[in-house]
Design an enzyme around this catalytic site. Structure first.
Site: not given
Ligand SMILES: NC(=O)c1ccc[n+]([C@@H]2O[C@H](COP(=O)([O-])OP(=O)(O)OC[C@H]3O[C@@H](n4cnc5c(N)ncnc54)[C@H](O)[C@@H]3O)[C@@H](O)[C@H]2O)c1
Length: 268
Positions: A40, A66-67, A159, A163, A194
């Protein structure tokens, strides 16, 4: 069915594993026998998830990653190999939060950040993970997309676009790596309760009321319902499943109407 051993012998690397859906996936995969490497951006959240897995009797390690950073992605895969000597399962959960806006109000930096985390992040993790999965004799890649990758909504171009692209990327991954016995699938959650998803409407209680009726099942989903899908895709129960997207969305995308106060669907 006794699921305690369904994922025995597997090693799963989960990015965004410190978040709520990532944590639920880590706990479920571990409960079914997989070793877990939690990655993460926030190393403390990654550690917390790993501790939860260990507390329930599982095996887990944690690393900050950090991806959007290629070197960090490569290091996280190396860390997984060092931790458990193989990699069979890669779950790309990490996604960044971008403010709402249109092409006029969003900055190029915001657009590029969404691309680099939500899309390029998955590309990089696969790039470094696939050779090890192939060496393990195959495995399963699970990309967490979104119901909003199936239906764009206003003011959320970065976003929705990333996706949708992630779903398409997954199909091509599946084609490229079927000969390696690596399956690749995405999951598109509906609105899952969440902190992150509820912030926009002012908290989980409000989100339940506002977002619940957008689903045929008249409620938001829970992180554990996404984790159940991930465990299925990681398991040999999904041995003939690749190149697909599984909507776990309570009927969000199918629903073309609205819910009455009595919980009845009204179409149109
Ligand atoms: N909650 C929902 O309603 C919902 C619906 C559809 C899809 N999703 C998807 O599910 C996933 C998890 O969502 P969540 O609600 O659990 O959110 P969350 O914020 O709890 O988890 C996301 C995690 O990703 C991490 N992260 C952010 N940027 C990162 C980076 N650059 N590198 C590594 N990690 C990074 C965050 O620190 C966080 O722990 C996301 O991909 C999200 O788009 C969520």
């Amino acid at each position: 069915m006794n699921l305690a051993h369904r994922l025995q012998g597997q090693v799963a690397l989960i990015t965004g594993g410190g978040g709520e859906i990532g944590t639920a996936i880590a706990l479920r995969l571990a409960a079914e026998g997989s070793a877990i490497v939690v990655g993460d951006l926030d190393p403390q959240k990654a550690e917390e998830t790993a501790h939860k897995v260990i507390a329930q009797g599982g095996r887990a390690t944690a690393i900050g990653v950090d991806v959007s950073d290629p070197a960090a992605c490569e290091a996280s895969v190396a860390f997984a190999m060092q931790s458990f000597q193989k990699l069979t399962t890669l779950v790309n959960v990490a996604a960044t939060i971008i403010p709402d806006g249109t092409v006029e109000t969003l900055t190029l930096e915001q657009w590029n950040k969404a691309l680099s985390v939500n899309l390029t992040g998955a590309f990089l993790m696969c790039k470094y993970g696939v050779p090890h999965m192939r060496a393990a004799g195959g495995g399963s890649i699970i990309n967490i997309a979104s119901q909003l990758g199936h239906m764009g909504v206003q003011h959320r171009a970065p976003y929705c676009t990333t996706k949708a692209a992630l779903i398409f990327f997954t199909q091509i991954l599946a084609q490229d790596h079927a000969p390696d016995n690596i399956r690749a699938n995405s999951i598109s959650p509906g609105f899952i309760l969440t902190e992150r998803s509820s912030k926009r409407v002012g908290g989980k209680d409000k989100a339940r009321v506002i977002n619940g009726p957008r689903h045929l099942l008249n409620r938001p989903g829970e992180p554990e319902e996404i984790a159940a899908g991930a465990a299925y895709l990681a398991s040999s129960d999904a041995s003939f499943v690749t190149g697909t997207d599984i909507l776990i969305d309570g009927g969000y995308v199918t629903f073309k109407g609205r819910m009455t106060a009595e919980g009845k669907t009204v179409m149109g």
